[in-house]
Write a protein that holds these residues in place. Sequence first.
Motif, PDB file in Angstrom:
ATOM      1  N   GLN A   1      -4.867  -0.980  -2.169  1.00 27.21           N
ATOM      2  CA  GLN A   1      -5.381  -0.499  -0.974  1.00 27.21           C
ATOM      3  C   GLN A   1      -6.173  -1.385  -0.282  1.00 27.21           C
ATOM      4  OE1 GLN A   1      -8.646   2.366  -2.453  1.00 27.21           O
ATOM      5  NE2 GLN A   1      -9.480   2.455  -0.566  1.00 27.21           N
TER       6      GLN A   1
ATOM      7  N   SER B   1     -11.837   2.296  -5.069  1.00 25.00           N
ATOM      8  CA  SER B   1     -12.515   2.905  -3.911  1.00 25.00           C
ATOM      9  C   SER B   1     -13.963   2.593  -3.912  1.00 25.00           C
ATOM     10  CB  SER B   1     -12.299   4.417  -3.876  1.00 25.00           C
ATOM     11  OG  SER B   1     -12.740   5.209  -4.963  1.00 25.00           O
TER      12      SER B   1
ATOM     13  N   GLU C   1       0.628  -1.304  -0.040  1.00 23.09           N
ATOM     14  CA  GLU C   1      -0.007   0.088   0.000  1.00 23.09           C
ATOM     15  C   GLU C   1       0.999   1.262   0.035  1.00 23.09           C
ATOM     16  OE1 GLU C   1      -4.209   1.258   2.087  1.00 23.09           O
ATOM     17  OE2 GLU C   1      -2.582   0.789   3.377  1.00 23.09           O
TER      18      GLU C   1
ATOM     19  N   GLN D   1      -5.364  -0.642  -6.146  1.00 26.22           N
ATOM     20  CA  GLN D   1      -5.207   0.851  -5.941  1.00 26.22           C
ATOM     21  C   GLN D   1      -6.124   1.571  -7.157  1.00 26.22           C
ATOM     22  OE1 GLN D   1      -4.821   2.634  -3.648  1.00 26.22           O
ATOM     23  NE2 GLN D   1      -2.852   4.234  -3.930  1.00 26.22           N
TER      24      GLN D   1
ATOM     25  N   ALA E   1      -7.369  -6.760   0.669  1.00 24.25           N
ATOM     26  CA  ALA E   1      -7.097  -5.498  -0.158  1.00 24.25           C
ATOM     27  C   ALA E   1      -7.697  -5.620  -1.551  1.00 24.25           C
ATOM     28  CB  ALA E   1      -5.466  -5.226  -0.307  1.00 24.25           C
TER      29      ALA E   1
END
Length: 261
Positions: free
Chosen positions: A50, A62, A44, A59, A56
């Motif tokens: 992320q 979201s 990360e 990245q 996880a």
Amino acid sequence: MYATERQAAIERILDAEGRLVVVDLAERFDVTTETVRRDLASLEQRGILQRVHGGAVAQGRSSTRETSISERIHERSDAKGRIARAALNLLGDRFSGSVLLDAGSTVGALAQELPSSLAMRGGRADVVTHSFAHAPLLAEQDGIDLTLVGGRVRRVTGAAVGATTVAAIQGLRPDVAFLGTNGLSAAFGLSTPDPEEAAVKRAAVAAARRVVVLCDAQKFDIELLVSFAPLSALDVLVTDAAPPAALAEALERADIELVVA
């Protein structure tokens, strides 16, 4: 195995599967969960992933990130095709009834297969959709009467949303609703990044006599911003791989039929 080697392997798993689960990684590498968490923290910090509860994701994935329908339609197309065909098998031979099609690329694969599936099985369908991407696939097909629900069109998904769309769907009672989802988890249920999309999906779940969710395995254990249905609201989940143990147990407790294409 050195930490750098293990972290490189974790990166490859993330590229292939789209998500990571701490417990699964610990078993795979025969290390403690604390060691895996340190590896994820290191990755990360390097901007590779992320961390989320229990694992996880890549990245940039979201709770509000959303790729366009034109991008998603080409992602994992083979898996989406298998899921679509398995879902259509649920209609059986000589189906004659009403079908609600949600927006999204996996349901889009089903829309593409629907006319030939009905023709092969001697069926017909009254199809309702709020997806302006699905409509051209169905508008002039034999055996299909199409109703397109209007509203404000979100460019990223090609779907109508808003109060007009929700009200129209609330006034329906389709025999089957085929729904997509951006995330599926035991605790949060089905989720999507956009509140207006969630409102339309929530209305579809409430309206349908039978709710069939099409979800590829990369969306397992993913939780997006807005939950639109608990697992208990589903009748069937059609996917391309067996869910992880905790999710599989939750699906069984909710008495959901699981179809792995």
